[in-house]
Scaffold this motif. Structure first.
Motif, PDB file in Angstrom:
ATOM      1  N   TYR A  58     -33.486 -33.813  -8.487  1.00 40.88           N
ATOM      2  CA  TYR A  58     -32.301 -34.566  -8.877  1.00 40.88           C
ATOM      3  C   TYR A  58     -31.633 -35.223  -7.677  1.00 40.88           C
ATOM      4  CZ  TYR A  58     -32.518 -33.077 -13.699  1.00 40.88           C
ATOM      5  OH  TYR A  58     -32.914 -32.898 -14.993  1.00 40.88           O
ATOM      6  N   HIS A  59     -31.652 -34.548  -6.546  1.00 40.85           N
ATOM      7  CA  HIS A  59     -31.100 -35.114  -5.314  1.00 40.85           C
ATOM      8  C   HIS A  59     -31.810 -36.435  -4.996  1.00 40.85           C
ATOM      9  CE1 HIS A  59     -29.554 -34.295  -1.025  1.00 40.85           C
ATOM     10  NE2 HIS A  59     -30.085 -35.487  -1.013  1.00 40.85           N
ATOM     11  N   GLY A  60     -33.125 -36.412  -4.986  1.00 40.36           N
ATOM     12  CA  GLY A  60     -33.899 -37.616  -4.705  1.00 40.36           C
ATOM     13  C   GLY A  60     -33.692 -38.689  -5.759  1.00 40.36           C
ATOM     14  N   PHE A  61     -33.600 -38.285  -7.009  1.00 41.75           N
ATOM     15  CA  PHE A  61     -33.399 -39.237  -8.094  1.00 41.75           C
ATOM     16  C   PHE A  61     -32.056 -39.959  -7.934  1.00 41.75           C
ATOM     17  CE2 PHE A  61     -31.733 -40.192 -12.355  1.00 41.75           C
ATOM     18  CZ  PHE A  61     -32.664 -41.141 -12.728  1.00 41.75           C
ATOM     19  N   VAL A  62     -31.007 -39.207  -7.680  1.00 44.46           N
ATOM     20  CA  VAL A  62     -29.684 -39.815  -7.535  1.00 44.46           C
ATOM     21  C   VAL A  62     -29.635 -40.698  -6.289  1.00 44.46           C
ATOM     22  CG1 VAL A  62     -27.223 -39.338  -7.162  1.00 44.46           C
ATOM     23  CG2 VAL A  62     -28.492 -38.068  -8.905  1.00 44.46           C
ATOM     24  N   LEU A  63     -30.299 -40.292  -5.206  1.00 43.09           N
ATOM     25  CA  LEU A  63     -30.372 -41.162  -4.031  1.00 43.09           C
ATOM     26  C   LEU A  63     -30.988 -42.507  -4.407  1.00 43.09           C
ATOM     27  CD1 LEU A  63     -31.453 -38.914  -1.035  1.00 43.09           C
ATOM     28  CD2 LEU A  63     -29.326 -40.187  -1.289  1.00 43.09           C
ATOM     29  N   GLY A  64     -32.013 -42.462  -5.224  1.00 45.50           N
ATOM     30  CA  GLY A  64     -32.626 -43.709  -5.679  1.00 45.50           C
ATOM     31  C   GLY A  64     -31.679 -44.549  -6.519  1.00 45.50           C
ATOM     32  N   LEU A  65     -30.877 -43.886  -7.359  1.00 43.32           N
ATOM     33  CA  LEU A  65     -29.924 -44.617  -8.193  1.00 43.32           C
ATOM     34  C   LEU A  65     -28.862 -45.342  -7.365  1.00 43.32           C
ATOM     35  CD1 LEU A  65     -29.113 -42.182 -11.147  1.00 43.32           C
ATOM     36  CD2 LEU A  65     -30.415 -44.304 -11.249  1.00 43.32           C
TER      37      LEU A  65
END
Length: 132
Positions: A58-65
């Motif tokens: 989720y950390h990586g996903f939100v960074l992408g967002l």
């Protein structure tokens, strides 16, 4: 690279991505939850999230967002602060804080009942403290 990759994922669902960013920047938690869950339900597999370290996913996903917000925010990840480290910090480059607030994100796996969790954020400036 991340911006292109994540935008490609949301090509059909671009409005949910834009609505999530709008909700994040306007502190609309209900809308953030709604749009994040819409994105997750249409994009993720249960196996993507994993069982060992879902916080990292989720950390990586939100960074992408948030990656394409670098024109108005300095985005930092996993940096030391005080005696620990935060997950994600968005520091506004434009000092108009009403429009562009500073944002600190922490990702945690929930393994107890929602009603038993209390959230507090402590912001310090010299001898001034704000708890919210």
């Amino acid at each position: 690279m991340f911006t292109t990759m994540f935008k490609g994922w949301f090509a059909k669902n671009q409005s949910n991505y834009n609505q999530f960013m709008k909700a994040l920047l306007s502190d609309d938690i209900d809308a953030m939850n709604y749009y994040m869950n819409q994105i997750i339900m249409t994009t993720f597999s249960y196996f993507d999230v994993g069982q060992n370290e879902p916080e990292r996913f989720y950390h990586g996903f939100v960074l992408g967002l948030i990656a394409d917000q670098t024109d108005i925010y300095e985005i930092r990840s996993n940096r030391e602060s005080g005696f620990g480290r935060y997950d994600v910090m968005m520091i506004p480059k434009i000092k108009e804080t009403k429009k562009y607030p500073a944002i600190i994100m922490e990702f945690k796996v929930r393994n107890i009942k929602r009603e038993e969790i209390h959230h507090y954020g402590f912001a310090f400036e010299g001898k001034k403290v704000l708890i919210g």
